[in-house]
Design an enzyme around this catalytic site. Structure first.
Site, PDB file in Angstrom:
ATOM      1  N   SER A 176       7.220  -9.838 -48.715  1.00 39.60           N
ATOM      2  CA  SER A 176       7.079  -9.713 -47.264  1.00 39.60           C
ATOM      3  C   SER A 176       7.555  -8.350 -46.807  1.00 39.60           C
ATOM      4  O   SER A 176       8.240  -7.629 -47.545  1.00 39.60           O
ATOM      5  CB  SER A 176       7.879 -10.806 -46.533  1.00 39.60           C
ATOM      6  OG  SER A 176       9.273 -10.607 -46.722  1.00 39.60           O
ATOM      7  N   ASP A 231      14.075   0.372 -52.372  1.00 38.79           N
ATOM      8  CA  ASP A 231      14.802  -0.590 -51.538  1.00 38.79           C
ATOM      9  C   ASP A 231      16.223  -0.850 -52.019  1.00 38.79           C
ATOM     10  O   ASP A 231      17.129  -1.054 -51.207  1.00 38.79           O
ATOM     11  CB  ASP A 231      14.017  -1.900 -51.388  1.00 38.79           C
ATOM     12  CG  ASP A 231      13.534  -2.488 -52.699  1.00 38.79           C
ATOM     13  OD1 ASP A 231      13.966  -2.017 -53.776  1.00 38.79           O
ATOM     14  OD2 ASP A 231      12.705  -3.415 -52.656  1.00 38.79           O
TER      15      ASP A 231
END
Length: 483
Positions: A15, A239
């Site tokens: 997501s 990330d």
């Protein structure tokens, strides 16, 4: 009051989200503006990313900022590591944008080790072996699609490419580049000698840019689409690099787990540890903010629980494995309930959560059951038993990783700071505290987006340095403690 907003676009393997942040009363505030689906597509027998779909979602979230009257002063995008696009002379993508779980890299380690040994490669780059690393993906491209490398004029990691679509400016960001296994940890630049030795085109690898670097303004075309202009600032585009920036403990005696689809377990080092001991334990030295090294191990993480959750929700008959459960729609398969119900079970089976068996199985449920059967342990049947096996297995991997880090670094660590979505899994936090004998500090849960914002705020001189930012993270969000 005139508020300055900063926008983090944080895209994970399942997501993506737009997080808008600002400073209020000396604390970091944020709100989620847009959330969207991401996932690998099947294309011609391969797993690929639809970068066009991702970019449209990025624009949708930016438009929402404008509609709310909260246009950001700057923005940045972070994603997972290792995956990339090749661009031709007209900046069109060449071939498919393969996903890291695609099987085309099978056997590419053997091909690569004909040129340089695994041991020498680690000593040269400090990056742990993972068959999906960019170096093996490029070897697959060279072996199976050599014409694509020949036509390529540019190589951009996924967030670099998305930044390029926003600005028209190509920059290769450092933290994500280190996941390629092609960066020299001494120079912090591409290892051109290695790249040429492997037969990859030298022209694809340019100067690396650090988090906090300004990419540029939005292009005129993008400004017209979203309704505003802003600066695009490089965060730590990997990330995990962004998440580790927001670890709210500035002490040197803290370990961290960036807990999401993957569990990234490690500590920060001033210099990469490329020793044979570190290689044998499969630790990596990924680049971080201000050239700090994230000495860590990749553990399968919440991917396992995410996968079984999808199977349960799809009606997987966990008693036979070949049909749908009659009560699938009635059951609560939320992560919170899976975690809570798992804590009440008694099955004590454990699997190696870091095994390649669980990288991309056809059925995660069946893979766990088969491995328990193969190793002579009780086989979990219900969703709650299967979840318990996963959580206990993760805690066992955390214990092993903590012991290995202490042995390799010669340091003792009193605590572990868990950041990311997994910090909300209280049962797993309790298991980790019990398994490691260390105090667990859990939070913040939106660590990656907050770290992304941190790089932008540091670039804007909102904070003097990384420690000042981390202190603000602690005071803004706090943590939960488990012993």
């Amino acid at each position: 009051m005139n508020i300055k907003y900063y926008l983090a676009v944080d895209i994970g393997a399942s997501s993506g989200r737009h997080i808008l942040s600002w400073i209020e009363d000396g604390k970091i505030k944020y709100e989620e503006i847009h959330r969207f689906y991401n996932g690998m597509d099947d294309e011609g027998g391969h797993k690929v990313w639809d970068t066009g779909r991702l970019f449209e979602e990025i624009l949708t979230g930016m438009k929402k900022c404008h509609e709310m009257g909260k246009a950001p002063a700057s923005m940045g995008i972070d994603t997972w590591g290792v995956d990339y696009v090749l661009l031709d002379k007209n900046d069109n993508i060449i071939g498919s944008t393969y996903a890291y779980r695609d099987s085309r890299t099978d056997g590419m380690d053997d091909e690569l080790y004909k040129i340089i040994s695994e041991k020498d490669l680690y000593a040269r780059t400090g990056i742990q072996k993972a068959i999906f690393n960019t170096i093996y993906q490029l070897m697959a491209c060279k072996t199976k699609e050599p014409e694509n490398l020949e036509k390529a004029e540019s190589l951009l990691m996924i967030p670099d490419y998305l930044h390029f679509l926003l600005t028209g400016v190509k920059r290769q960001e450092y933290t994500n580049a280190t996941t390629t296994q092609l960066v020299n940890p001494e120079t912090n630049e591409w290892d051109i000698e290695l790249i040429e030795k492997l037969g990859f085109p030298k022209k694809l690898f340019g100067k690396l840019s650090m988090p906090g670097t300004e990419v540029g303004d939005l292009s005129k075309e993008i400004q017209e689409k979203v309704g505003f202009n802003c600066k695009v600032i490089l965060p730590a585009t990997h990330d995990t690099g962004a998440a580790v920036m927001s670890v709210p403990n500035t002490s040197e005696d803290v370990l961290y787990i960036s807990s999401g689809t993957w569990s990234l377990f490690g500590c920060e080092l001033e210099k990469a540890n490329t020793s044979e001991t570190a290689r044998s334990a499969n630790f990596t030295n990924e680049g971080g903010y201000d050239h700090r090294y994230r000495f860590l191990k990749n553990i399968m993480g919440l991917w396992m629980i995410q996968s079984v959750k999808k199977e349960f929700e799809a009606g997987y008959n966990y008693t036979s494995g070949d049909g749908c459960s009659d009560n699938a729609e009635a059951a609560d398969y939320s992560f919170a309930n899976l975690c809570a119900r798992a804590e009440k079970e008694t099955i004590d089976s454990i699997v190696d959560a870091n095994s390649e068996l669980f990288l991309a199985p056809k059925s995660m449920i069946r893979a766990i059951q088969d491995e328990c059967y193969r190793t002579g342990q009780p086989v979990p049947v219900t969703p709650w038993e299967i979840s318990r096996v996963i959580y206990r297995s993760l805690a066992a991997c955390y214990k092993q990783a903590a012991e290995e880090i202490e042995e390799i670094t010669g340091k003792h660590f009193d605590s572990i700071n868990i950041v990311g979505g997994g910090s909300n899994a209280e049962y797993l936090n309790k298991l980790t505290a019990g398994a490691t004998g260390k105090t667990i500090y859990a939070g913040p849960s939106e660590a990656t987006a907050i770290g992304n914002i941190g790089a932008q705020m540091l670039s804007d001189r909102t904070f003097a340095d990384l420690n000042a930012f981390r202190q603000c993270v602690f005071s803004s969000f706090g943590v939960k403690e488990f012993k």
